[in-house]
Design an enzyme around this catalytic site. Sequence first.
Site, mmCIF file in Angstrom:
data_model
loop_
_atom_site.group_PDB
_atom_site.id
_atom_site.type_symbol
_atom_site.label_atom_id
_atom_site.label_comp_id
_atom_site.label_asym_id
_atom_site.label_seq_id
_atom_site.Cartn_x
_atom_site.Cartn_y
_atom_site.Cartn_z
ATOM 1 C CB CYS A 135 22.646 -14.008 -20.235
ATOM 2 S SG CYS A 135 22.938 -12.273 -20.041
ATOM 3 C CB CYS A 384 -16.516 -5.246 -8.036
ATOM 4 S SG CYS A 384 -16.650 -6.142 -6.480
#
Lengths: 436, 445
Positions: A135, A384
Site C-alpha cells: 500500500c 509506422c
Amino acid sequence: MVDLSINCGGIKSPNPFWLASAPPTNSGYQICKAFEAGWGGAVWKTIGAPVMNVVNRYGAIDYNGQKIIGLNNIELISDRSIEINLKEIAETKRLWPDRAVVASLMVESDRQIWHDIVKRTIDAGADGIELNYGCPHGMSERGMGSAVGQVPEYCSMITEWVTEVSTIPVLVKLTPNITDIRFPGRAAKKGGAHGIALINTINTIIGVNLDTFEIEPSRGGKGGHGGYAGPAVKPIALHMVSEIARDPEINLPISGIGGISNWRDALEFILLGASSVQVCTAAMHYGFRIVEDMNEGLTNWMDEKGFTSLDQVRGKALPNVSTFGDMNLLYKDVARIDEKKCIQCNLCYIACEDTAHQCIDLLSKKDKKQPTVRESDCVGCRLCYIVCPVQDCITMVHKDNGNESKTWNELTKELPQPMSLEDLRAFQHKHGIEIH
Amino acid sequence: MNNIAPKLSAKEYEKNFSELKPALTPIAAMAEANRCLYCFDSSCMTACPTHIDISTFIKKITSGNMKGSAKTILSSNWIALTCAKACPVDVLCEGACVYNDKGEKPIQIGKLQRHVMDWYVEKGMPALITPAQKNGKSVGIIGAGPSGLACGAELSLMGYDVTIYDANKKPGGLDTHGIAPYKMKQQDSLNEVKMIQKLGVKIKSNVLVGKDLSIEELEEMHDAIFIGTGLPKPTDLMISEKGIKGVYDALEFVKDVTARKWKNVNVGKRVAVIGAGNTAIDAATEAKRLGADEVYMIYRRGREQMSAYDFEFELAKSDGIKFYFHSQPKRIIGKNKVEALECIKMRIVNGKLKPIPKSEFKIPVDMIIKAVGQNIDESFLLKIPKLKLKDGTVIVNQKTYQTKNPKYFAGGDCINGGKEVVNAAYDGKQAAHGIDQWIFAKNTK
Ligand SMILES: Cc1cc2nc3c(=O)[nH]c(=O)nc-3n(C[C@H](O)[C@H](O)[C@H](O)COP(=O)(O)OP(=O)(O)OC[C@H]3O[C@@H](n4cnc5c(N)ncnc54)[C@H](O)[C@@H]3O)c2cc1C
C-alpha cells in the site's frame, strides 16, 4: 478435458482467477457472491491496524473515449474490525471449501502483534496469508505497507515473524514503487515466504484541475498521490513478474497482479510464470460476472492448443525473455505497406518523416498519394507499424537469410575494447548496414 | 402474364439481392464490440424477446472468446443466425441500446451477433453444450419453422428423442422460404437447420401431417407433440380472380425468390401488391428488384395504420414503390390474363372504413400479388381432439405453452397470429420446458 485448477505455493483453487485484496473483497457477502460467479479464490481486503478513510477515494484516466484505462485510489485497508473479518472468513470457507480464501494482513511492525494476528487467521480457517507490503498511501506513512516493501531488511524480518508461526502458506505482496523488484523478492524468500504476489499499486497523481488547480480527485480541496492500477499498469506488472520468475535466487510460485481485465491478460502472466492471477480494477468496472469469460476463454484457448493443465502452460514464455546483449544485431526486418489495405491516412509517413528515419515517401499514384517504404533505408524501427490504424496493412517483413547472427555480447568480445566507432562501422558496413 | 419484365443479367440479380446489411470486417466488429458499455441487466437484453445476454456475448468478442460468445447467444436463442440477419433490431435490441439515450449511435447488435454466428458456422458448428442423458421419452413436432426447430433443439439437449415433421421439402419454415434474400441467404437458414440436426433432432421432410401421417399415428409414436405450423393459409381477398392468370399469393411468390432461382421467377412489368404489412413490403421490394418497371402497393387505410415497420416502409420508398393509400381493390380486370386492378377510394365515416361512392379507378397492371395476411390451417388443427382456437390462433397457457389438449403444446405464428422469427424461437424453447415439466410430473405421479 481441460483442468484449470492450480496450486500457488500450497494454496489450491479450481481456477487461477482470484480477486485481489481490494474493495471487491471487503466482506463475506461480496466474496460469496464472487465465488457464485465462478472466481477460484479471493484475497481478503487487508485486515489489521485501525484506519479511517476519506471520500472521493478513486480517480481514473479515460483515454479517447475508453473509460478507466487506469484507476488510482487512496482507500486504506479494511475499516471493519479484525473480529468481523475473521468471522466472515470462517463462514465463507465453510460455504466454499473448494475455493481459495487468502487473508491479507498488515499490522504494526511488532513481532508479538504479528504472531497474534497470524494465529487468529489460521484459526479462522484461511487457506493462506498474503502480507501486504505494498500500500503506497496512508499506511506507508505509519511505517506499514510499502514502507516495508521498499526496505528489503524489513521485508525479510516481518516475513520471518509470520513464517515462524504460520502453518499455512504465506505469500508476500510486493510494491512496484522500487528500483529493482528482485531485492524485496529475495528478502521475502529469505524470510521464508512460500510465494510472491505482485504488483501492488503504483504511486501516481491522476490529474490536476485546470480551473481550481486542485489535485484530482479532490478531497475538500486536497489531493495527492494514490495507488495506480488497471489496464495501464499491465506492462509494468508483466516485466516485474518476469524478473521475479527468472531470478534463480527467488524461485518461488507467483501470484500475478496488475491490469488483468480478461483471460488473455491473465494468460500472459501465466506464460511469464504466474500460478494464480489476481484481478481488481476490471471487477470494479464491470462486476464479478467477468469471470465467466475468463474461465471459458482460457478453457477454450487451452482446448484449441491441446493443453490439458496449466502446468503445461506456466512459464512457457520465460525462455523468450532476453536481454539486449543477447539479441541478434544482424536480424533484419523492414516495414512494408500493403497498398490494397492502405487508406492513405499518412500517419506512418509523418511519424517516420518527423520522428523516425525518413524512409517513407508519399508517391503520387493516380489522384492519390501512396505512402511507400524505401526498404533500403528502413531501419526496421516499427513506429509506422504501431501508428497504422488498419490491421495487417503494415507488416514487418523478414529480410535477412537467417545465416548470420551476432549479438552485442559476442561483438564486444570480438572487437578491441573500448569499442571505437570506426570498428563498429566497419562491422556494420561488412553486413550492408549503413547509418544515415 | 401480359407483359413479363425482361430477365436481368446474373450480375444484376446478384446486385439487387445482395445483402442490405453486409458483415462487419473483423476489425470493425472488434471496434464496435469495444464500444459496448457492457451494461449490467441491460436494456437490450430485456428488449430481446429471447433475452440473449447481449452485453456478455459482445464482451466475449472483445476477449477473443468467440466460442464462448456463440454459447452465450445460443443458450438463449437457437435461431440466432436467422435472427441476427432478419430481426427488426431497430425496434428491439438496438432500439433499446442505452447509447440512444446518450444521443449516440446504438451498438450494431444484429451485426455483432452475425459476426459471431458466421464464425460459428465457419468453424463447423462445434458442440457447445453437453446434452443430458437420453431419458427414453419421445416428442413429435409438427413444422420445421423456427418455433419447431427451437423446441426440438432444447428438448434434444434435455435428453428427448425428437422428430420434426414438415410438409416442405426444405426445412426451416419461413426462415428458409420467406425471409427476403437481401436480408439473408436461404443457406443461412439451412445451416441453422443443420446445427439443430447435429444436436440429434431428426427431421422428416415432405410429410404433411393430417394427410401423409395421421394424428393418431403421431400420438401413438410420441409422448408429447408440439405444433409449430405457422400460418399456412392465405387470407381470401373476396374478389373473384377465377381463370385470370397473373394473380399470386405473396408467400408463393416470395418462396421462389428466396430460392434465388431467378430464371424461374417471372415478374410483371407493372405489379400491384395488395396489403401493407411487412410481407407486402417484401413482395413489393422483391418484385421491383426482379426488374418490374412499376410496383404499386394498395392499402385500404392510411400510412399511420400500416403494420409494416418504418424501416421496411423506407426501404420500399427508396426502391421506388408507389403507394395507393385508402384504396380498396374491387375487381380484377382481364380476360385470361390480368390487365388492370379496379379499386375504390375509402374514407372513415363514424369511425368505420367506407367506400367513397363513384370513386372507382383502374390501375393497369400485369401482375397482382396478394399479401393481405396469412391464417392457421383450421381444418387441420381441428382434427386434433380438444384443441381450442380463438381469433385465428391456437389457445395455449402463456407460461407452459400447453394447449387445451394436454398432450399438445404450440408456439410461433400459430399462437400469436404472426410475429417475428425471434418470437417463434422463444416460444419453441419455452414450450420445450413446458413439455418437460408435464412429462416429468406425469411420470412421478
Ligand atoms: C414474407 C415474410 C417475410 C418475413 N420476414 C421476416 C423477417 O425479416 N424477420 C422476422 O423476424 N420475421 C419475418 N417473418 C415472420 C417469420 O417468418 C415468422 O414469424 C416465423 O417464421 C414463424 O415461425 P413458425 O415456426 O411459427 O412458423 P413457420 O416458419 O411458418 O413454419 C411452419 C412450418 O410448418 C410446416 N407445416 C405447417 N402445417 C404443417 C402440417 N400440417 N404438417 C407438416 N408441416 C406443416 C410448414 O411447412 C412450415 O415449414 C416473415 C414472414 C413472411 C411471411
